[in-house]
Scaffold this motif. Structure first.
Motif, PDB file in Angstrom:
ATOM      1  N   GLU A 166       9.872  -9.126 -10.455  1.00 24.61           N
ATOM      2  CA  GLU A 166      10.553  -8.643  -8.741  1.00 24.61           C
ATOM      3  C   GLU A 166       9.755  -7.516  -8.267  1.00 24.61           C
ATOM      4  N   THR A 167      10.659  -6.667  -9.761  1.00 31.05           N
ATOM      5  CA  THR A 167      10.299  -5.339  -9.657  1.00 31.05           C
ATOM      6  C   THR A 167       8.806  -4.792  -9.619  1.00 31.05           C
ATOM      7  N   ALA A 168       8.536  -5.202 -10.485  1.00 35.98           N
ATOM      8  CA  ALA A 168       6.831  -5.362 -10.972  1.00 35.98           C
ATOM      9  C   ALA A 168       5.947  -5.212 -10.361  1.00 35.98           C
ATOM     10  N   ARG A 169       6.040  -6.871  -8.923  1.00 38.04           N
ATOM     11  CA  ARG A 169       5.825  -6.934  -8.179  1.00 38.04           C
ATOM     12  C   ARG A 169       5.899  -5.710  -6.873  1.00 38.04           C
ATOM     13  N   ASP A 170       6.455  -4.910  -7.082  1.00 38.10           N
ATOM     14  CA  ASP A 170       6.556  -4.611  -5.585  1.00 38.10           C
ATOM     15  C   ASP A 170       6.293  -3.023  -6.047  1.00 38.10           C
ATOM     16  N   ILE A 171       6.465  -2.791  -7.914  1.00 38.32           N
ATOM     17  CA  ILE A 171       5.396  -1.595  -8.023  1.00 38.32           C
ATOM     18  C   ILE A 171       3.646  -2.125  -8.103  1.00 38.32           C
ATOM     19  N   MET A 172       3.391  -2.802  -7.966  1.00 41.34           N
ATOM     20  CA  MET A 172       1.738  -2.990  -8.023  1.00 41.34           C
ATOM     21  C   MET A 172       1.697  -2.844  -6.739  1.00 41.34           C
ATOM     22  N   ALA A 173       2.514  -3.584  -5.409  1.00 38.79           N
ATOM     23  CA  ALA A 173       1.578  -3.244  -4.533  1.00 38.79           C
ATOM     24  C   ALA A 173       2.506  -2.224  -3.561  1.00 38.79           C
ATOM     25  N   ALA A 174       3.509  -1.678  -4.140  1.00 40.50           N
ATOM     26  CA  ALA A 174       3.193  -0.562  -3.546  1.00 40.50           C
ATOM     27  C   ALA A 174       2.307   0.971  -3.893  1.00 40.50           C
ATOM     28  N   GLU A 175       1.730   0.930  -5.575  1.00 44.56           N
ATOM     29  CA  GLU A 175       0.240   1.755  -6.119  1.00 44.56           C
ATOM     30  C   GLU A 175      -0.782   1.279  -5.574  1.00 44.56           C
ATOM     31  N   ARG A 176      -1.457  -0.743  -5.082  1.00 48.38           N
ATOM     32  CA  ARG A 176      -2.121  -1.062  -3.913  1.00 48.38           C
ATOM     33  C   ARG A 176      -2.270   0.191  -2.589  1.00 48.38           C
ATOM     34  N   ALA A 177      -0.702  -0.410  -2.401  1.00 42.00           N
ATOM     35  CA  ALA A 177      -0.899   0.443  -0.653  1.00 42.00           C
ATOM     36  C   ALA A 177      -1.722   1.732  -0.913  1.00 42.00           C
ATOM     37  N   VAL A 178      -1.343   2.552  -1.711  1.00 45.42           N
ATOM     38  CA  VAL A 178      -1.856   3.788  -2.370  1.00 45.42           C
ATOM     39  C   VAL A 178      -3.363   3.952  -2.099  1.00 45.42           C
ATOM     40  N   ALA A 179      -3.506   3.421  -2.984  1.00 43.35           N
ATOM     41  CA  ALA A 179      -4.861   3.395  -3.427  1.00 43.35           C
ATOM     42  C   ALA A 179      -5.573   2.472  -2.269  1.00 43.35           C
ATOM     43  N   ASP A 180      -5.397   1.395  -1.232  1.00 38.64           N
ATOM     44  CA  ASP A 180      -5.461   1.772   0.063  1.00 38.64           C
ATOM     45  C   ASP A 180      -5.610   1.929   0.764  1.00 38.64           C
ATOM     46  N   GLY A 181      -5.315   3.807   0.767  1.00 35.44           N
ATOM     47  CA  GLY A 181      -4.946   4.751   1.523  1.00 35.44           C
ATOM     48  C   GLY A 181      -3.661   4.856   2.322  1.00 35.44           C
ATOM     49  N   ALA A 182      -2.355   4.244   1.901  1.00 35.96           N
ATOM     50  CA  ALA A 182      -1.556   4.254   3.000  1.00 35.96           C
ATOM     51  C   ALA A 182      -0.712   5.894   2.285  1.00 35.96           C
ATOM     52  N   ASP A 183       0.388   5.891   3.096  1.00 37.17           N
ATOM     53  CA  ASP A 183       0.959   7.406   3.068  1.00 37.17           C
ATOM     54  C   ASP A 183       1.802   7.382   1.530  1.00 37.17           C
ATOM     55  N   PRO A 184       1.973   7.532   0.403  1.00 42.93           N
ATOM     56  CA  PRO A 184       2.379   7.599  -0.425  1.00 42.93           C
ATOM     57  C   PRO A 184       3.914   7.658  -0.129  1.00 42.93           C
TER      58      PRO A 184
END
Length: 309
Positions: A244-262
């Protein structure tokens, strides 16, 4: 003589459009990439997503603060124990420890020479007391051994301090041993709740194909052992938490790659840990917390009993 056409082809046919030359292969149905991780990587995110981002996402990474004396002390003790087991059984004697510790001693982070010398004497006393309770002829299955396993989400690898083999009801069983040099004692709840130990056990069982359910924290300053016997179900729960932690991390990394505020994708978790964070001075939230001196944790470690130094 026949002249070559302007297309550069002897037959004079024009080239096919580029879209017809190469077909794009779709990725539908492709498995999702595994999250490559260690216990420290998962722990960094669980403690504070912003610290994880500074450590593993931002490139270049923000500058770290000065080295910590308690990390130097812990690394010195761990390496000395590793090298003690590298000796032949007849040489595994308490008398070998001073030379082993001197050879592995890390000097960084201490306030001054006096504090460093006191820390060395303390560490040597811990090692002498601990080794006196070990059987020199016992050969662990692994010392500083890397174990790895893949699940549907994780590609996990970690380095266990020691993996023992002990008799079990149905034959030999593995035990994960983790050395601790922190100032406070540990109890069974610490061993039970340690995700790192559970993941080591899960991976070791699959690497060595032997049951591995017992995990232990060996606290050298107090000479105590905090242990827990996992079940298949409790190991599975810890593994699920890690995934579950890994999924949260990957979702956050994808969000940043898509232009979200880090900063929004990797928020801070303010608390007492901020004062000990390597990236405190780079973090707007952490910078509001007074920083700890690099030697502060060593000062708070209990002194050895009289006659032990």
């Amino acid at each position: 003589m026949r002249r070559a056409s302007s297309t550069g082809r002897s037959g004079g046919r024009p080239p096919r459009p580029r879209a017809e030359q190469t077909e794009q292969l779709g990725f539908e149905g492709m498995p999702e990439r595994l999250f490559v991780c260690t216990p420290s990587k998962l722990g960094a995110y669980a403690d504070c997503p912003r610290r994880y981002r500074y450590s593993y996402v931002d490139r270049p990474a923000p500058p770290k603060g000065p080295p910590w004396a308690h990390n130097s002390l812990g690394a010195s003790v761990h390496t000395a124990l590793k090298n003690w087991y590298a000796l032949t059984p007849e040489r595994r004697r308490v008398e070998a420890l001073p030379q082993l510790l001197k050879g592995t001693w890390v000097r960084e982070g201490y306030r001054d020479d006096e504090q460093e010398r006191a820390a060395y004497r303390r560490a040597l006393a811990w090692l002498e007391s601990y080794v006196a309770g070990l059987e020199p002829g016992d050969e662990p299955v692994g010392v500083e051994r890397v174990v790895a396993v893949k699940t549907g989400v994780l590609a996990f690898n970690g380095r266990a301090d020691r993996i023992d083999s002990r008799p079990g009801p149905d034959g030999p069983e593995l035990v994960i041993v983790d050395y601790k040099t922190g100032r406070t004692g540990l109890d069974a709840d610490d061993a039970r709740g340690s995700q790192a130990l559970a993941l080591y056990a899960y991976a070791a069982e699959r690497v060595f194909r032997r049951p591995c359910r017992r995990v232990e924290l060996h606290h050298l300053p107090t000479g105590t052992v905090a242990g827990h016997d996992h079940t298949v179900e409790s190991l599975a729960r810890q593994l699920t938490r890690a995934e579950e932690t890994a999924r949260d991390i990957m979702a956050a990394e994808r969000a940043v790659a898509d232009g979200a505020d880090p900063d929004e994708a990797f928020p801070t978790t303010p608390g007492p840990r901020c004062g000990w964070c390597d990236y405190r001075r780079s973090c707007p939230t952490g910078a509001q917390t007074p920083g700890k001196d690099p030697w502060a944790a060593v000062e708070r470690v209990a002194e050895p009993a009289a006659g032990q130094d």
